[in-house]
Design an enzyme around this catalytic site. Structure first.
Site, PDB file in Angstrom:
ATOM      1  N   GLY A   1       0.821  -1.155  -0.011  1.00 22.28           N
ATOM      2  CA  GLY A   1      -0.162  -0.287   0.003  1.00 22.28           C
ATOM      3  C   GLY A   1       0.595   1.214  -0.429  1.00 22.28           C
ATOM      4  O   GLY A   1       1.773   1.108  -0.224  1.00 22.28           O
ATOM      5  N   CYS A   2       0.210   2.545  -0.299  1.00 20.62           N
ATOM      6  CA  CYS A   2       0.734   3.655  -0.344  1.00 20.62           C
ATOM      7  C   CYS A   2       1.722   3.784   0.804  1.00 20.62           C
ATOM      8  O   CYS A   2       2.362   4.523   0.870  1.00 20.62           O
ATOM      9  CB  CYS A   2      -0.415   4.915  -0.801  1.00 20.62           C
ATOM     10  N   TYR A   3       1.122   4.465   2.431  1.00 21.36           N
ATOM     11  CA  TYR A   3       0.851   4.838   3.119  1.00 21.36           C
ATOM     12  C   TYR A   3       2.095   4.149   4.035  1.00 21.36           C
ATOM     13  O   TYR A   3       3.314   4.046   4.347  1.00 21.36           O
ATOM     14  CB  TYR A   3      -0.254   4.887   4.687  1.00 21.36           C
TER      15      TYR A   3
ATOM     16  N   THR B   1       4.312   2.004   2.360  1.00 26.71           N
ATOM     17  CA  THR B   1       5.596   1.955   1.524  1.00 26.71           C
ATOM     18  C   THR B   1       6.040   3.594   1.887  1.00 26.71           C
ATOM     19  O   THR B   1       7.135   2.929   2.233  1.00 26.71           O
ATOM     20  CB  THR B   1       5.427   2.657   0.484  1.00 26.71           C
ATOM     21  N   ALA B   2       5.197   4.421   2.815  1.00 26.35           N
ATOM     22  CA  ALA B   2       5.845   5.568   3.068  1.00 26.35           C
ATOM     23  C   ALA B   2       6.534   4.878   4.269  1.00 26.35           C
ATOM     24  O   ALA B   2       7.819   5.870   5.074  1.00 26.35           O
ATOM     25  CB  ALA B   2       5.450   6.943   3.098  1.00 26.35           C
TER      26      ALA B   2
END
Lengths: 345, 345, 345, 345
Positions: A150-152, A154-155
């Protein structure tokens, strides 16, 4: 080497169109088919006018996938639909990169408790590799099924992992204050993402129980014997793309500022898509690119570590990372097709 | 009662124009003079075209203040200039509300260490009242010099104070992750606030040493015997107005969820401009108004308190709060001229 | 005089909430009831959180309107629904201000050809007064049914009318290039108004056949014996509020620059809500206010007149104009409750 | 073929950084040197953090250009500075692409009257080729000095040229209502481009006398014996990138709708970077790409032609067009390095 033959399942969302954008200029992969259940027979570029003249092909039915002799299928589908599709396709044919949340969690039970639905292919979970190359590069190379993060997550993982792996911070009481652009919420129009609701506005949402929480915990827990536990607070930014995660943690007694910097250098120093920066990073500095910029510091006054990470949620947080995974799965240079610089300003 | 005769010193900035906006419809105050050093002789509305036909008066020299028989002077000046102006005016004539940072800190030494300049009127510091009505209503009523709080401090203190006053949270390890619209950085054009630098963008700035830190600590320390210490991280939002502060704290062992809610109710339940809300608040829900919306919750999973407060930085964070203070200083109904609802959407 | 007793029908849209914002501080009108078909029984402030503590009343059924002894009903409904509601209520009871398009066109045939639906109350059309006070002040005073103008028509007519009334421009070949904020498209989430579709974007829409065209022509035709014909091109601006209309026209031979300026002064010079400005106006200079700012000039190089008008589409383009009409209909000062200055920045 | 050796003069502005972005992935050109007068000795990526790890080289003095055996120099300088630099460099060495306005107008007199300054190298004007490949492809191939067109002219000319070349519209009374993102105004912070001045705002500027006017007229006049005369009105959009030009013209009697469409097809049908579209184009559909999307239609009601063109002002309106010109000047495939798809959303 012959170019890879790839298919994209799910064309109406943002991850689908972003895959097309990136694969269009990839020197070793050709899109052979794009499918859509709701828009079968419609031209891709009539849904996404930016692709006029670039990708005008007609969207097909999923059934047509079998006839194309594909090397790889990207699934750009909602969760639930995605796991059923993997179950139907099986892992004997083309390799699969799934961009949904369905195969990211190793435990079907954890999946079911956070997603509120039964997992229909629990037996495939252990074959799925969590597609964060910075952590699982070798396994990704040999995987038949990659669960693109997911994007969150990954960050958040890229920002926190060095601190945990090097045992520098206490694993309880971590705070991840995250801010995301609206494309992170998908292409479907909703009241909460109606332009006048978001423009000039800012707020938190999904407090205390965002679905990305267990995904982050799972990956961070691989790096330590302690149980990692953090409070994750997502906020909606009035921008289209970009995630910024501000992370707060308490270092163990005696940890020095230079050890923190060194942990980041040792962990990510050689990564092609992680840039360690000396100034607080901004989301526009990575817009449209596969980079993640990370900043870290220690506050002697309060004795806390502050780290900040940014990505473009549709690139490193979705389609770009998927292409990076594809490169690994097929023995290509990991950065192939991903060298575009950020669009800034 | 005759309307108050008020003057505004400093007309080119955002706090100056916002004071004019609010005083223009105030039923018991008349603007008698507006001064500007750099724009003397120019019409107010030629600098601020939105005020065409509303406030067209010519800007005057500060020297003209003495002839107008004023009840009150608002100082909408940069710090340093402001303290010199207070020193020149003295406290024998009209009352003063200073919107700069020059009289907010009780200690000249603390001021000098954070602002990097000597305080020219340290003897007036103890006469200055910190103009947060929710904390100092009675003292404000009798004050000759009110130091109007900063925008970040207003949001941060209102969000944290009930937890500290009621002894529910540990006073170390508090995190204030704050996000502000660009008007908070002032009306002067700078590279960092150039439109293409901010639009579609988001980043942290002023890490670990923002000048609003000691102001927040000073006020929170009044509520406890413990030393309050927190990490304050400001971020720049791509919006014009609004501040949102997300606050994280560790409650003392055994503190219950309902005690937290009760602390907010007891502390702010009767406040005319604080609204305790059940959903995460958004900055647009207070845009243009003097409200502060505050949300609080307890996360059983991580054992942390999460609280979120929002204000319009130019209203409750500056000009609106100044008018609220004016009302108190002259025995008027505290909400007079401040009942406009938010502009949303 | 006793405050007016008013009702609002339709609470979920932007015109409904903007009416509440303006009436909340109106000194001579009280809201007695707000109705909603889809949200009956729900609190107004749970739909519009900005109104928490300001307007928390429960939404009621339209049936309850009869029991409240109302002086005036505002209809903030979609077209079609609105004309049926007027037909049901009749004009014997409370006066009505309809904010939809249903009673703006004098001819049922023209209505039917542009709206694609039969008019259910054609017999009421001639009793309806077009609620642009700058043109129809006297008739509005005596009206039982006022058709509040559309947002584009308000901006377009105010900008063009002086030129046509004074016979300065040719009535063919006029161009109205209009740009509107997204609230003009309503509160309902649609793909075209999804935040990522609009942010950082700009485009024209509804080319050549926007429904506001006949409304503008009808009103301009009142001022001349010639047939007025213009090309109207709306564009969607990535802002929440505001309309700017750029108007191009060919003056009759010999028309001088000063005659143009004089026509505007004679026509709008005494209007409380029209400001004639010397610099190109901006939408933020009227944000949240009932003003319309208008600029005009003559280009000797090309022999064309260029005029630019701005309004806040939700205020002078909808709810503010409705309150202005209410004031006229009940003999109140026309500006009552509408003196708030613009929110800028 | 060996990669081209190119230099960039002027590194602090947006055209400079956009050139670096595009040349970084160009397969047949290498940047050998970047110069800056004000930032000599500073790293490129410390001025443009997005380029961290991509372009970290130190900026040099212009004097160093001579030692690098360059094939081509891009000038990304303000006007005035640029013509002096061309005069100093001469045309005997590396070829030059000038991105300023200094060599776009063929007449020194016209230049002087619109730019208000003497032209220092009028003798070079006739050697300069106006770098719009769609009009001057062959001349560009042989040019030593290319004057890269302005952003507004690129959008305006591409949108209007087919109508004029095919003799379909009257050459007087044309209206170009243009809207530009803020990067078009340059990288220097100014009050008018301060974030709070532009966000949520929209206005016209530079009325009746924008410097791009003569450039557009010059190029359109090449296509007809009539004198072309149009009214050009620029507006400032609250976005970072993108220009949209809405064009209105009066066709000659008897011109049919299909002739208009055919004129566009014949003129631009084979162009690699012009896309003729069936729906009104949006600026985000070309963001980050070298495309220009153009829509045209005829309004039978008013007898007017309406055409709309969009570009990314920093790509097709500046750096991308410069790279396209470079490709032509050195016999490369015209699209080399310019095949990136638009970033949308």
């Amino acid at each position: 080497m012959k170019p890879l033959r790839v298919g994209i399942v799910g064309a109406t969302g943002y991850t689908g169109s972003e895959l097309v954008r990136l694969l269009h200029t990839h020197p070793s992969a050709n899109i052979e088919i794009i499918t859509s259940r709701s828009k079968e027979g419609v031209c891709f570029s009539s849904i996404h006018p930016a692709f006029h003249g670039i990708e005008d092909r007609e969207l097909e039915s999923k059934d047509a996938l079998r006839d194309r002799d594909l090397d790889l299928i990207f699934l750009a589908l909602p969760h639930r639909v995605s796991m059923q599709t993997v179950a139907d396709l099986g892992l004997e044919g083309p390799k699969i990169i799934d961009l949904s949340g369905d195969f990211r969690l190793r435990s079907a039970e954890v999946y079911e408790s956070w997603y509120g639905t039964e997992h229909v292919a629990p037996e495939l979970l252990e074959q799925a590799v969590f597609g964060l190359p910075e952590l699982h590069r070798d396994k990704i190379r040999g995987a038949k099924l990659v669960a693109n993060p997911g994007c969150y997550p990954t960050a958040s993982i890229l920002t926190l992992y060095p601190l945990i792996k090097h045992g520098l911070i206490k694993t309880k009481g971590i705070v991840v204050d995250a801010k995301s652009g609206v494309t992170g919420a998908g292409a479907k129009a909703k009241e909460s993402t109606h332009f006048p609701s978001v423009h000039g506005n800012f707020s938190a949402y999904g407090l205390l129980n965002h679905r990305h929480t267990p995904e982050i915990e799972q990956e961070l827990n691989r790096a330590t014997d302690e149980e990692v536990q953090f409070l994750f607070t997502p906020h909606l930014l009035p921008v289209d793309r970009g995630i910024l995660a501000t992370v707060y943690a308490e270092p163990y007694e005696g940890v020095r500022s230079d050890e923190i910097a060194e942990a980041y250098r040792q962990t990510w120093g050689e990564e092609p898509f992680v840039r360690l920066v000396n100034q607080p990073p901004s989301i526009k500095s990575v817009r449209g690119s596969n980079f993640s910029d990370i900043y870290s510091s220690f506050d002697p006054r309060t004795g806390r570590v502050l780290a900040i990470g940014v990505i473009d949620n549709l690139v490193k947080g979705a389609a770009g990372q998927a292409v990076q995974n594809m490169n690994l799965m097929f023995g290509l240079d990991e950065t192939l097709g991903l060298t575009q610089g950020p669009i800034d300003p």
